[in-house]
Design a protein around this motif. Structure first.
Motif, PDB file in Angstrom:
ATOM      1  N   ARG A 154     -29.292 -25.919  27.209  1.00  0.00           N
ATOM      2  CA  ARG A 154     -30.409 -26.517  26.679  1.00  0.00           C
ATOM      3  C   ARG A 154     -31.759 -25.687  26.969  1.00  0.00           C
ATOM      4  O   ARG A 154     -32.088 -24.987  28.019  1.00  0.00           O
ATOM      5  CB  ARG A 154     -30.336 -27.856  27.559  1.00  0.00           C
ATOM      6  N   LEU A 155     -32.600 -25.925  26.150  1.00  0.00           N
ATOM      7  CA  LEU A 155     -33.905 -25.426  26.135  1.00  0.00           C
ATOM      8  C   LEU A 155     -35.106 -26.367  26.479  1.00  0.00           C
ATOM      9  O   LEU A 155     -34.945 -27.256  25.558  1.00  0.00           O
ATOM     10  CB  LEU A 155     -34.448 -24.569  25.017  1.00  0.00           C
ATOM     11  N   ARG A 156     -36.007 -26.293  27.387  1.00  0.00           N
ATOM     12  CA  ARG A 156     -37.035 -27.384  27.524  1.00  0.00           C
ATOM     13  C   ARG A 156     -38.261 -26.601  28.042  1.00  0.00           C
ATOM     14  O   ARG A 156     -38.287 -25.488  28.716  1.00  0.00           O
ATOM     15  CB  ARG A 156     -36.539 -28.369  28.313  1.00  0.00           C
ATOM     16  N   LEU A 190     -29.737 -25.472  20.903  1.00  0.00           N
ATOM     17  CA  LEU A 190     -29.909 -24.422  19.705  1.00  0.00           C
ATOM     18  C   LEU A 190     -28.699 -24.478  18.947  1.00  0.00           C
ATOM     19  O   LEU A 190     -28.956 -23.785  17.798  1.00  0.00           O
ATOM     20  CB  LEU A 190     -30.538 -23.155  20.568  1.00  0.00           C
ATOM     21  N   ASN A 191     -27.509 -25.012  19.374  1.00  0.00           N
ATOM     22  CA  ASN A 191     -26.362 -24.633  18.608  1.00  0.00           C
ATOM     23  C   ASN A 191     -26.268 -25.925  17.721  1.00  0.00           C
ATOM     24  O   ASN A 191     -25.566 -25.951  16.721  1.00  0.00           O
ATOM     25  CB  ASN A 191     -25.152 -24.694  19.399  1.00  0.00           C
ATOM     26  N   ASP A 192     -27.266 -26.770  17.740  1.00  0.00           N
ATOM     27  CA  ASP A 192     -27.203 -28.109  16.966  1.00  0.00           C
ATOM     28  C   ASP A 192     -28.285 -27.927  15.912  1.00  0.00           C
ATOM     29  O   ASP A 192     -29.350 -28.438  16.096  1.00  0.00           O
ATOM     30  CB  ASP A 192     -27.351 -29.039  17.837  1.00  0.00           C
ATOM     31  N   ASP A 222     -38.974 -15.552  15.629  1.00  0.00           N
ATOM     32  CA  ASP A 222     -38.941 -14.577  14.473  1.00  0.00           C
ATOM     33  C   ASP A 222     -37.375 -14.590  13.900  1.00  0.00           C
ATOM     34  O   ASP A 222     -37.048 -14.090  12.938  1.00  0.00           O
ATOM     35  CB  ASP A 222     -39.483 -13.583  14.857  1.00  0.00           C
ATOM     36  N   HIS A 223     -36.573 -14.841  15.007  1.00  0.00           N
ATOM     37  CA  HIS A 223     -35.081 -14.861  14.725  1.00  0.00           C
ATOM     38  C   HIS A 223     -34.240 -15.845  15.581  1.00  0.00           C
ATOM     39  O   HIS A 223     -34.654 -16.143  16.919  1.00  0.00           O
ATOM     40  CB  HIS A 223     -34.818 -13.407  15.613  1.00  0.00           C
ATOM     41  N   ILE A 224     -33.513 -16.172  15.207  1.00  0.00           N
ATOM     42  CA  ILE A 224     -32.432 -17.341  15.764  1.00  0.00           C
ATOM     43  C   ILE A 224     -30.965 -16.861  15.474  1.00  0.00           C
ATOM     44  O   ILE A 224     -30.733 -16.802  14.099  1.00  0.00           O
ATOM     45  CB  ILE A 224     -32.477 -18.684  15.064  1.00  0.00           C
ATOM     46  N   ASN A 225     -30.385 -16.460  16.189  1.00  0.00           N
ATOM     47  CA  ASN A 225     -28.937 -15.608  16.057  1.00  0.00           C
ATOM     48  C   ASN A 225     -27.830 -16.654  16.514  1.00  0.00           C
ATOM     49  O   ASN A 225     -27.789 -17.060  17.751  1.00  0.00           O
ATOM     50  CB  ASN A 225     -28.835 -14.258  16.760  1.00  0.00           C
ATOM     51  N   GLU A 226     -26.980 -16.802  15.651  1.00  0.00           N
ATOM     52  CA  GLU A 226     -26.035 -17.609  15.969  1.00  0.00           C
ATOM     53  C   GLU A 226     -24.689 -16.969  16.725  1.00  0.00           C
ATOM     54  O   GLU A 226     -24.725 -15.769  16.621  1.00  0.00           O
ATOM     55  CB  GLU A 226     -25.190 -17.953  14.699  1.00  0.00           C
ATOM     56  N   GLY A 227     -24.527 -17.517  17.922  1.00  0.00           N
ATOM     57  CA  GLY A 227     -23.531 -17.010  18.986  1.00  0.00           C
ATOM     58  C   GLY A 227     -22.125 -16.992  18.676  1.00  0.00           C
ATOM     59  O   GLY A 227     -21.348 -16.287  19.206  1.00  0.00           O
ATOM     60  N   GLY A 228     -21.846 -17.560  17.384  1.00  0.00           N
ATOM     61  CA  GLY A 228     -20.553 -17.704  17.246  1.00  0.00           C
ATOM     62  C   GLY A 228     -19.529 -18.617  17.628  1.00  0.00           C
ATOM     63  O   GLY A 228     -20.268 -19.170  18.469  1.00  0.00           O
ATOM     64  N   PHE A 229     -18.287 -18.450  17.594  1.00  0.00           N
ATOM     65  CA  PHE A 229     -17.196 -19.367  18.224  1.00  0.00           C
ATOM     66  C   PHE A 229     -17.386 -19.229  19.944  1.00  0.00           C
ATOM     67  O   PHE A 229     -17.415 -18.086  20.320  1.00  0.00           O
ATOM     68  CB  PHE A 229     -15.836 -18.971  17.882  1.00  0.00           C
ATOM     69  N   ASN A 233     -26.411 -19.730  20.723  1.00  0.00           N
ATOM     70  CA  ASN A 233     -27.513 -19.446  19.912  1.00  0.00           C
ATOM     71  C   ASN A 233     -28.629 -18.755  20.540  1.00  0.00           C
ATOM     72  O   ASN A 233     -28.751 -19.429  21.846  1.00  0.00           O
ATOM     73  CB  ASN A 233     -27.831 -20.446  18.880  1.00  0.00           C
ATOM     74  N   THR A 234     -29.063 -17.797  20.444  1.00  0.00           N
ATOM     75  CA  THR A 234     -30.174 -17.198  20.817  1.00  0.00           C
ATOM     76  C   THR A 234     -31.615 -17.077  20.066  1.00  0.00           C
ATOM     77  O   THR A 234     -31.366 -17.122  18.813  1.00  0.00           O
ATOM     78  CB  THR A 234     -29.951 -15.929  21.423  1.00  0.00           C
ATOM     79  N   ALA A 235     -32.671 -17.006  20.782  1.00  0.00           N
ATOM     80  CA  ALA A 235     -33.922 -17.042  19.967  1.00  0.00           C
ATOM     81  C   ALA A 235     -34.694 -15.955  20.525  1.00  0.00           C
ATOM     82  O   ALA A 235     -34.739 -15.751  21.679  1.00  0.00           O
ATOM     83  CB  ALA A 235     -34.498 -18.295  19.772  1.00  0.00           C
TER      84      ALA A 235
END
Length: 246
Positions: A154-156, A190-192, A222-229, A233-235
Motif C-alpha cells: 500500500r502507498l500512503r 497500486l495493483n487495484d 510518468d510510468h506505472i508498470n504492472e508487476g504481473g502474476f 505494480n511500481t510507479a
C-alpha cells in the motif's frame, strides 16, 4: 472601238439593275464582334491564376486539416507525461529536477519503503504492521499490508505531513501543487487499477507535497508498470522541487 464600248455598257447596266432591285444597297460585312479583343486590351486581372481549391479534410467538410493539439508524452518516453510550469511560487527558488520511484521488495522481506520527496531518495526499515519507527523527513510510505502473493503493498502519505494528489487534468504548477498538498493521500493498492483510477493515481497525475523542509514538490507519475502474476505494480516519474527561499 465600238466592240470595246459594248461590253463596258453591259457591265454598267448590270450594276445599276443590282442597286435598284428592291431598293436595297449593297451588302456590307458586319464589324468584328465586341467580344473579340486585341491582345493589348486584355484586363491584367483576368490573366491571374485561379485560387487553389481548399484541401478537403477526412470528414468531407472542405476545411484544411488542423495541426494536432498538444498532448502528453507517452509512457516510456523518458520525460514527464504532463507539461509542468516551472515558475517558482512566491518565497521559493527555481525548481530542481530529478527522479523518484517505488520499487518494493518481496513481502517476505517484511520491509517498508520511506521516500523523502526533498531528494527523491528512499530508505528501508523493518515493517511493523504499517507503523513507522522513524519518519526521518519522509513524505511517502510504501509497505506490505499483507503477504498473499500479489497486491500486498500500500502507498500512503506519511502521517503528519502535507501530501496530496494532483489530477492529470489539473494545471501542473507549483502553486496548484501547494494547494492540493493539503488534501491527503490515503492508502492505495497500486495493483487495484479501478480504485487507483478513481482516486486519480494515473499516468499524467502527480503526487504533491509541502515537505518538512518547506519545499514545494511535484512528483509526476510518468510510468506505472504492472508487476504481473504475484508481483507488485511500481510507479516512477520526474521530481520537481522548488526549495524554500533562504
Amino acid at each position: 472601238m465600238a466592240g470595246i464600248a459594248l461590253p463596258l455598257l453591259g457591265i454598267v447596266a448590270s450594276l445599276v439593275v443590282g442597286m435598284d432591285r428592291d431598293g436595297a444597297s449593297p451588302t456590307v460585312a458586319a464589324p468584328p464582334s465586341s467580344s473579340t479583343t486585341s491582345p493589348d486590351s486584355v484586363d491584367p486581372a483576368s490573366s491571374e491564376e485561379p485560387e487553389p481549391t481548399p484541401t478537403t479534410s477526412a470528414d468531407g467538410t472542405g476545411a484544411p486539416p488542423l495541426d494536432p493539439p498538444d498532448s502528453p508524452l507517452p509512457s516510456g518516453s523518458g520525460g514527464s507525461a504532463s507539461k509542468v510550469d516551472l515558475a517558482p511560487p512566491q518565497g521559493h527558488g527555481p525548481a530542481r529536477e530529478s527522479s523518484w520511484g517505488l520499487v518494493p521488495a518481496p513481502c517476505t522481506n517484511y520491509e517498508q519503503q520511506l521516500i523523502d520527496l526533498d531528494t527523491g531518495l528512499s530508505r528501508v526499515e523493518k515493517e511493523d504492521n504499517g507503523r513507522i519507527e522513524e519518519p526521518g523527513g519522509a513524505e511517502l510510505h510504501y509497505w506490505p499490508d499483507s503477504c498473499t502473493g500479489g497486491g500486498d503493498y500500500r502507498l500512503r502519505g506519511v502521517p503528519n505531513t502535507r501530501v496530496g494528489l494532483l489530477r492529470a487534468d489539473d494545471p501542473h504548477t507549483a502553486e496548484q501543487c501547494r494547494k492540493v498538498s493539503n488534501t491527503g493521500l490515503p492508502p492505495l493498492n497500486l495493483n487495484d487499477s479501478e480504485t487507483t483510477e478513481q482516486a486519480g493515481f494515473v499516468i499524467g497525475a502527480a503526487i504533491c507535497s509541502v515537505t518538512t523542509e518547506g519545499a514545494v514538490v511535484m512528483a509526476t507519475i510518468d510510468h506505472i508498470n504492472e508487476g504481473g502474476f504475484a508481483g507488485e505494480n511500481t510507479a516512477s516519474g520526474t521530481l520537481y522541487v522548488w526549495p524554500k527561499a533562504s
